[in-house]
Design a protein around this motif. Structure first.
Motif, short mmCIF file in Angstrom:
data_model
loop_
_atom_site.label_atom_id
_atom_site.label_comp_id
_atom_site.label_asym_id
_atom_site.label_seq_id
_atom_site.Cartn_x
_atom_site.Cartn_y
_atom_site.Cartn_z
N VAL A 171 68.16 65.90 -90.04
CA VAL A 171 68.03 65.41 -91.42
C VAL A 171 67.35 64.04 -91.43
O VAL A 171 66.51 63.75 -92.28
CB VAL A 171 69.41 65.34 -92.09
CG1 VAL A 171 69.32 64.65 -93.44
CG2 VAL A 171 69.98 66.74 -92.26
N ALA A 196 74.01 65.97 -100.53
CA ALA A 196 72.81 66.64 -100.00
C ALA A 196 72.67 66.43 -98.50
O ALA A 196 72.42 67.37 -97.74
CB ALA A 196 71.56 66.15 -100.73
N GLN A 208 73.07 69.42 -95.67
CA GLN A 208 71.96 69.77 -94.80
C GLN A 208 72.30 69.55 -93.33
O GLN A 208 71.99 70.39 -92.48
CB GLN A 208 70.73 68.95 -95.19
CG GLN A 208 70.16 69.30 -96.56
CD GLN A 208 69.01 68.40 -96.97
OE1 GLN A 208 68.35 67.79 -96.13
NE2 GLN A 208 68.76 68.29 -98.26
N LEU A 225 72.55 72.56 -90.46
CA LEU A 225 71.75 72.54 -89.24
C LEU A 225 72.61 72.43 -87.99
O LEU A 225 72.22 72.87 -86.92
CB LEU A 225 70.75 71.37 -89.29
CG LEU A 225 69.61 71.50 -90.30
CD1 LEU A 225 68.83 70.19 -90.38
CD2 LEU A 225 68.69 72.65 -89.92
N ALA A 243 65.01 76.15 -90.56
CA ALA A 243 64.39 74.93 -91.06
C ALA A 243 63.04 75.22 -91.70
O ALA A 243 62.69 74.65 -92.74
CB ALA A 243 64.23 73.92 -89.93
N ALA A 297 63.90 76.81 -95.10
CA ALA A 297 64.51 75.89 -96.06
C ALA A 297 63.53 74.82 -96.53
O ALA A 297 63.43 74.54 -97.74
CB ALA A 297 65.75 75.25 -95.44
N LEU A 298 62.82 74.19 -95.60
CA LEU A 298 61.88 73.15 -96.00
C LEU A 298 60.67 73.74 -96.71
O LEU A 298 60.09 73.11 -97.61
CB LEU A 298 61.45 72.32 -94.80
CG LEU A 298 62.35 71.11 -94.49
CD1 LEU A 298 63.72 71.57 -93.99
CD2 LEU A 298 61.72 70.16 -93.49
N GLY A 319 61.87 74.20 -100.21
CA GLY A 319 61.90 72.93 -100.94
C GLY A 319 60.56 72.57 -101.53
O GLY A 319 60.45 72.13 -102.68
N GLU A 341 64.93 68.46 -102.68
CA GLU A 341 66.22 68.34 -101.99
C GLU A 341 67.22 69.39 -102.46
O GLU A 341 68.00 69.91 -101.65
CB GLU A 341 66.79 66.93 -102.21
CG GLU A 341 65.96 65.82 -101.58
CD GLU A 341 65.82 65.97 -100.07
OE1 GLU A 341 66.72 66.56 -99.44
OE2 GLU A 341 64.81 65.51 -99.53
N THR A 393 66.07 72.79 -100.92
CA THR A 393 66.29 72.78 -99.47
C THR A 393 67.77 72.94 -99.15
O THR A 393 68.16 73.72 -98.28
CB THR A 393 65.76 71.48 -98.85
OG1 THR A 393 64.36 71.36 -99.11
CG2 THR A 393 65.99 71.45 -97.34
N SER A 394 68.61 72.19 -99.85
CA SER A 394 70.05 72.23 -99.60
C SER A 394 70.63 73.61 -99.90
O SER A 394 71.42 74.14 -99.10
CB SER A 394 70.77 71.16 -100.44
OG SER A 394 70.32 69.86 -100.11
N LEU A 434 69.49 76.21 -97.27
CA LEU A 434 70.23 76.08 -96.01
C LEU A 434 71.65 76.60 -96.15
O LEU A 434 72.18 77.26 -95.24
CB LEU A 434 70.26 74.61 -95.58
CG LEU A 434 69.02 74.09 -94.84
CD1 LEU A 434 69.12 72.59 -94.62
CD2 LEU A 434 68.87 74.79 -93.49
#
Length: 248
Positions: A67, A118, A122, A126, A138, A141-142, A145, A235, A238-239, A242
């Motif tokens: 993170v 957040a 995250q 991970l 990752a 998720a990214l 985002g 964010e 992404t959160s 995940l």
């Protein structure tokens, strides 16, 4: 395309890329390419988490480091946007009054809580992923985002201010680019959960749904999107992605 790619890299990463033309045409390309930039960031972050796990680092240490690396590679801009947006929404003010609160350099209690939740979510997600799973999760998720940013900049979504990043990118992304980006990110998410090919795309959908609700509420309260709102969308998406990816 070259100008849009440069703008995407300078907007979403710390890479020292020479700036090109900056206008709404380049912005449309940049926002359309955002999911690919996010996937690249995810590969780096996930790879770092996997290496730390392999080196014997405790799970939470590896997750927190991942993170932190993500924040470093993006200048922490998305986290700052999340805090400012939540402060603006938490003020129960609308329009210019809320936007003025978001411009303040300090962070209020709503913003602090949003950041803590957040970052913890995250890092903890991970922490439980190792090896190939960490990299694939990752990336998914990214990528989700940044796909949320493209959806937030779709045609018909206004800017809250006449200047700034929101004014540059609002309403620039068309349907074909959104459809292609969504298909690519969902496809990349399929192998993220071994034995459950549906869970990766479900995580992408959950992240987009959550960020979409946030952006819709922000448009209603602020009159449109801002750079901070886009950071918050990153964010949140992404959160949530995940979170869904680690459910068993």
């Amino acid at each position: 395309m070259p100008d849009g790619l440069r703008l995407a890299l300078t907007t979403f990463t710390v890479l020292p890329v020479r700036a090109g033309r900056v206008d709404r045409a380049a912005a449309a390309t940049a926002m359309g390419l955002a999911p690919l930039v996010g996937a690249g960031l995810g590969a780096v972050v996930g790879g770092a988490v996997a290496l730390l796990h392999a080196a014997g680092a405790p799970g939470l240490v590896a997750g927190a480091a991942g993170v932190g690396l993500a924040a470093l590679l993006t200048r922490g801009l998305h986290l700052d946007g999340l805090a400012d947006t939540v402060d603006g929404l938490g003020s129960y003010r609308s329009g210019a009054a809320a936007l003025e609160i978001m411009k303040r350099p300090d962070i209020g209690p709503f913003g602090v809580v949003a950041l803590v939740v957040a970052l913890l979510l995250q890092a903890a997600a991970l922490a439980g992923l190792t090896g190939r799973e960490a990299v694939l999760a990752a990336v998914a998720a990214l990528g989700t985002g940044r796909l949320a940013v493209a959806w937030s900049c779709r045609r018909g979504v206004p800017s809250a201010r006449p200047d700034g990043l929101g004014a540059l990118v609002a309403g620039t992304v068309g349907g074909p680019a959104l459809a292609l980006g969504t298909v690519l990110v969902a496809a990349a998410a399929v192998p993220a959960v071994p034995g459950r090919p549906w869970q990766g795309p479900a995580a992408v959908a959950a992240g987009l749904a959550a960020s979409g609700l946030l952006v819709r509420h922000a448009v209603r309260r602020f009159g449109g999107i801002t750079g901070d709102v886009l950071g918050a969308a990153v964010e949140v998406a992404t959160s949530l992605a995940l979170l869904v990816l680690v459910l068993r």
